[in-house]
Scaffold this active site. Structure first.
Site, short mmCIF file in Angstrom:
data_model
loop_
_atom_site.label_atom_id
_atom_site.label_comp_id
_atom_site.label_asym_id
_atom_site.label_seq_id
_atom_site.Cartn_x
_atom_site.Cartn_y
_atom_site.Cartn_z
NE ARG A 83 -6.43 1.13 -0.08
CZ ARG A 83 -6.53 2.29 0.55
NH1 ARG A 83 -5.48 2.84 1.09
NH2 ARG A 83 -7.69 2.89 0.63
NE ARG A 128 -10.64 11.55 4.39
CZ ARG A 128 -10.64 10.27 4.02
NH1 ARG A 128 -11.55 9.82 3.17
NH2 ARG A 128 -9.74 9.44 4.47
CG ASN A 130 -1.86 1.13 1.28
OD1 ASN A 130 -1.79 2.05 0.45
ND2 ASN A 130 -2.76 1.10 2.24
CD GLU A 142 -9.14 -1.63 3.74
OE1 GLU A 142 -8.88 -1.24 4.91
OE2 GLU A 142 -9.33 -0.86 2.80
CG HIS A 200 -13.31 2.79 2.88
ND1 HIS A 200 -14.06 3.59 3.70
CD2 HIS A 200 -12.03 3.14 3.07
CE1 HIS A 200 -13.26 4.39 4.37
NE2 HIS A 200 -12.01 4.16 4.00
#
Ligand code: ADP
Length: 396
Positions: A88, A238, A7, A381, A177
């Site tokens: 990813r 956010r 990642n 993940e 996601h």
């Protein structure tokens, strides 16, 4: 068999060496502060943990350092028999609807999508390019955060703005996601021993970033993130949903530039914007201590979550399961309780005792008489990426 999962972000690279069937993590590490005066790498494998600080010029140096860690601490990376590398990739645009073997053409396509994810796709690509150079003989597979949401109906992924302009600039809802929502949706069916095609579910992925999805028989029909990961739920830093008119107002009345607004929405909003902290544990402590702005931040967070649960119940028509996952979803029982409080009329009853129980694996937290089953299911993940990469590599 082992799959290396990478990642690669703007200033850091996370990696994990995973045995994809059982899900054992053989090694993992994090290279941080790439390009800064002092970089840092932490690595752990069967030999133990190690950490070093040194300048790390760029992604190439960072990944090379990670590879060197394997030989320094234990068996060289090659001795683990790496059979594939899973990467990813944040934005797959309209092009990528599933994990994809990396070729030069794929790299060109991912590069083209950089305008939609300027902070993410370029460093993701760097990771792919460096890893391909270091491990040229194994298949590399790109796993896209957006892919699971390519099935959204047009009514759910279309913004009601000038259609021509939207088309020209790729403005539509993509969702993010996706790897987590996909993985968790499958885990739910497996855990309940029901065919995925029979289960209508809402998944609440609550981490630093947060998103909700509605999944009908294994197919995603709505999700809360949109063109970018800014839309939807209140997150650590956010904003989630806001009136777009706010941006125009601040542009005009506060003289804010595009850069200022970007910074506001991505870094100075959400929980942090409301009360100064973005970590949920700190927030919870402030709420317990009676801090007023933290309490309001928590209430706004929960209120938004409840709105999405209600919206997705209606979108699905029939709801079987609600699942909480990721850092907050897996670890904060009070959020789960408050998000689903007083919904008996809608067939949703959380059992306080099961909800409080701490456990690592998937678990039921609804009461026996709850029509809708409520679950906590840990996401993973890295494992999902490793399995996707292994499956593609096996098919070659
Ligand atoms: P990321 O989006 O970075 O993958 P995670 O899924 O790891 O994030 O979630 C991070 C969030 O989970 C943080 O806000 C953290 O405070 C929260 N969290 C982790 N453990 C707990 C806990 N025991 N109780 C409450 N919140 C927690």
């Amino acid at each position: 068999m082992a799959v290396l999962v990478i990642n690669s972000g703007s200033s850091s690279i996370k990696y994990q060496l995973v045995e994809p069937e059982a899900g054992d993590v053989l090694a993992s590490g994090l290279v941080e502060r790439i390009g800064e005066a002092e970089g840092r790498i932490t690595h752990s494998d069967r030999v133990g943990e190690s950490e070093s600080t040194e300048p790390i010029a760029d992604h190439r140096a960072g990944l090379q350092l990670a590879f060197d860690m394997f030989s320094r601490d234990g068996a060289a990376l090659a001795e683990f028999g790496v059979s594939a590398v899973g990467h990813r990739v944040v934005h797959g645009g309209k092009v990528f609807s599933k994990p994809t073997l990396v070729t030069d053409d794929v790299i060109t396509e991912v590069d083209k999508l950089s305008s939609l994810a300027p902070l993410h796709n370029p460093p993701n690509l760097l990771g792919i390019e460096v890893a391909r150079a270091l491990l040229p003989d194994v298949p590399h597979v790109a796993v896209f955060d957006t892919a699971f949401f390519r099935t959204l109906p047009r009514a759910a992924n279309t913004y009601a703005i000038d259609a021509k302009l939207a088309e020209e600039h790729g403005v539509q809802r993509y969702g993010f996601h996706g790897t987590s929502h996909h993985y968790v949706s499958e885990q739910v069916a497996e855990f309940l021993g029901r065919p995925l095609s029979d289960v209508n579910q809402i998944i609440l992925h609550l981490g630093n970033g947060a998103s909700a999805s509605a999944v009908q028989g294994g197919v995603a029909i709505d999700t809360s993130m949109g063109l970018t990961p800014l839309e939807g739920l209140v997150m650590g830093t956010r904003s989630g949903d806001i009136d777009p008119g706010i941006l125009l107002h601040l542009r005009r009345s506060a003289g804010m530039t595009v850069g200022d607004l970007d910074e506001l929405l991505n870094r100075r909003s959400g929980l942090r914007g409301l009360c100064g902290v973005n970590d949920f544990r700190e927030l919870s402590e402030l709420v317990s201590a009676g801090d007023q702005s933290a309490t309001l931040a928590y209430e706004v967070y929960v209120h938004r979550l409840r709105k999405y649960v209600g919206a997705y119940m209606v979108a699905l028509g029939r709801l079987d399961v609600i699942t909480f996952t990721a850092g907050v979803g897996e670890n904060a029982p009070h959020v789960r309780a408050d998000a689903l409080a007083d919904l008996e009329e809608l067939g949703i009853v959380v059992d306080p005792e099961s909800n409080q129980r701490r456990d690592k694996g998937p678990r039921i937290i609804s009461a026996p008489d709850s029509k809708v089953t409520v679950l906590v299911v840990p996401t993973n993940e890295e494992l999902a990426i490793a399995r996707a990469a292994a499956a593609l590599a096996n098919d070659l």
